[in-house]
Scaffold this motif. Structure first.
Motif, PDB file in Angstrom:
ATOM      1  N   UNK A  48       0.711  -1.162   0.125  1.00  0.00           N
ATOM      2  CA  UNK A  48       0.121   0.055  -0.004  1.00  0.00           C
ATOM      3  C   UNK A  48       0.861   1.305  -0.074  1.00  0.00           C
ATOM      4  N   UNK A  49       0.817   2.188  -1.245  1.00  0.00           N
ATOM      5  CA  UNK A  49       1.671   3.364  -1.172  1.00  0.00           C
ATOM      6  C   UNK A  49       1.616   4.180   0.032  1.00  0.00           C
ATOM      7  N   UNK A  50       0.220   4.279   0.610  1.00  0.00           N
ATOM      8  CA  UNK A  50       0.291   5.260   1.717  1.00  0.00           C
ATOM      9  C   UNK A  50       0.937   5.042   2.920  1.00  0.00           C
ATOM     10  N   UNK A  51       0.788   3.558   3.197  1.00  0.00           N
ATOM     11  CA  UNK A  51       1.819   3.061   4.356  1.00  0.00           C
ATOM     12  C   UNK A  51       3.293   3.167   4.088  1.00  0.00           C
ATOM     13  N   UNK A  52       3.775   2.968   3.001  1.00  0.00           N
ATOM     14  CA  UNK A  52       4.978   3.092   2.466  1.00  0.00           C
ATOM     15  C   UNK A  52       5.486   4.776   2.650  1.00  0.00           C
ATOM     16  N   UNK A  53       4.812   5.381   2.153  1.00  0.00           N
ATOM     17  CA  UNK A  53       5.008   6.813   2.157  1.00  0.00           C
ATOM     18  C   UNK A  53       5.338   7.454   3.649  1.00  0.00           C
ATOM     19  N   UNK A  54       4.307   6.962   4.498  1.00  0.00           N
ATOM     20  CA  UNK A  54       4.616   7.282   5.960  1.00  0.00           C
ATOM     21  C   UNK A  54       5.892   6.635   6.610  1.00  0.00           C
ATOM     22  N   UNK A  55       6.280   5.750   6.233  1.00  0.00           N
ATOM     23  CA  UNK A  55       7.094   4.969   6.705  1.00  0.00           C
ATOM     24  C   UNK A  55       8.431   5.504   5.870  1.00  0.00           C
ATOM     25  N   UNK A  56       8.640   5.986   4.819  1.00  0.00           N
ATOM     26  CA  UNK A  56       9.802   6.659   4.492  1.00  0.00           C
ATOM     27  C   UNK A  56      10.085   8.009   5.218  1.00  0.00           C
ATOM     28  N   UNK A  57       9.011   8.428   5.594  1.00  0.00           N
ATOM     29  CA  UNK A  57       8.969   9.961   6.369  1.00  0.00           C
ATOM     30  C   UNK A  57       9.710   9.597   7.627  1.00  0.00           C
TER      31      UNK A  57
END
Length: 237
Positions: free
Chosen positions: A161-170
Motif C-alpha cells: 500500500x503506497x500510503x503506508x510506505x510513504x509514511x514509513x519513508x517519512x
C-alpha cells in the motif's frame, strides 16, 4: 539480483537509450520522451548533491522497465514502488507509469542519493537507514524525537500500500536525521560512514554516550519469565 536470462531479455527489449550529461537512461522504443525527462531529472539530481559528497556519483545509469512485473522481479520491491537501485543502476517502472509521476525531481534526488550512499558506505547498512539517510542527505525535514520500532519500520517500507510506505519513508528520514544530529550533522555522519562499516559495526558505532542502535531503535520487549508454581500449587503473590 536479476537472472542471466532476465538480463538478456532486458538488453534485447531495451535497445534504445537517452544520454544527458553523465546520465544514461535505457528504454523501450517509443519511450524517448519519458526517458529524456528521467535523464534530465537524474542529471540535475547528480549535479545538486551536497559538496561534501564529492565525486561519489560520476555517472548515473538508469532503466525504464518494460513491465511492472519485470521491475518488481528485478528490484524485489512491490509493484507499486516508484524506483529502486540494483547493482549500481536505477530501475524505474515502465514509461507509462513514470509518465504519471508528479514529483520526478524529488524521486531522482532520492535515488541518486542512494547511489552516493552505497558507493561511499557500502551495501551493509539496514534498509530503514539507507532509505532514511538518502532522503536526509538531500531534503530538509523533521527530526525524530525518539527511537523507533526498527523491525516494524523496515517491514512498512516494503508495504504494497503506497500510503503506508510513504509514511514509513517519512519516519525513516526523520530517524536518520536524529542519528545525523547525534553525530554532529549530516556531513559528520557521512564522514563516519566512509569506513564502510559492516552491519555489526554500524549498529555499534558510538555517537556520544550511546550507539546508533540505542539512538535509533526501541529495545526489544523482554520475554516474560513463566511463574513457577509454589509448593502449594499456586503462583507467588
Amino acid at each position: 539480483m536479476a537472472s542471466p536470462l532476465l538480463s538478456v531479455v532486458l538488453c534485447a527489449v531495451l535497445a534504445a537509450e537517452v544520454q544527458i550529461g553523465a546520465t544514461v537512461v535505457r528504454h523501450e522504443e517509443g519511450a524517448e520522451g519519458v526517458a529524456t525527462r528521467v535523464a534530465r531529472a537524474l542529471e540535475q539530481a547528480r549535479q545538486s548533491l551536497p559538496p561534501f559528497v564529492g565525486s561519489e556519483v560520476s555517472e548515473v545509469r538508469a532503466v525504464l522497465s518494460e513491465s511492472v512485473e519485470a521491475f518488481s522481479a528485478r528490484t524485489g520491491l512491490p509493484r507499486t514502488a516508484a524506483a529502486g537501485v540494483v547493482e549500481g543502476e536505477v530501475l524505474f517502472p515502465p514509461a507509462r507509469v513514470v509518465d504519471r509521476m508528479e514529483d520526478l525531481g524529488a524521486l531522482a534526488r532520492h535515488e541518486v542519493a542512494h547511489l552516493a550512499l552505497i558507493s561511499h558506505a557500502g551495501p551493509a547498512l539496514p534498509r530503514w537507514f539507507i532509505e532514511g539517510f538518502a532522503t536526509a542527505l538531500v531534503e530538509p525535514g523533521p527530526t525524530a524525537s525518539g527511537p523507533e520500532d526498527c523491525r516494524a519500520l523496515t517491514a512498512e517500507l516494503l508495504e504494497v500500500r503506497p500510503e503506508v510506505r510513504e509514511r514509513a519513508y517519512a519516519r525513516a528520514a526523520a530517524l536518520a536525521r536524529r542519528i545525523a544530529r547525534e553525530a554532529g550533522g549530516v556531513e559528520a555522519l557521512w564522514k563516519k560512514l566512509g569506513t564502510r562499516p559492516d552491519a555489526r559495526e554500524f549498529w555499534r558505532m558510538p555517537l556520544g554516550d550511546k550507539t546508533i542502535r540505542e539512538h535509533a531503535c526501541e529495545p526489544a520487549p523482554q520475554k516474560r519469565q513463566p511463574v513457577l508454581p509454589s509448593p502449594s500449587g499456586r503462583g507467588s503473590g
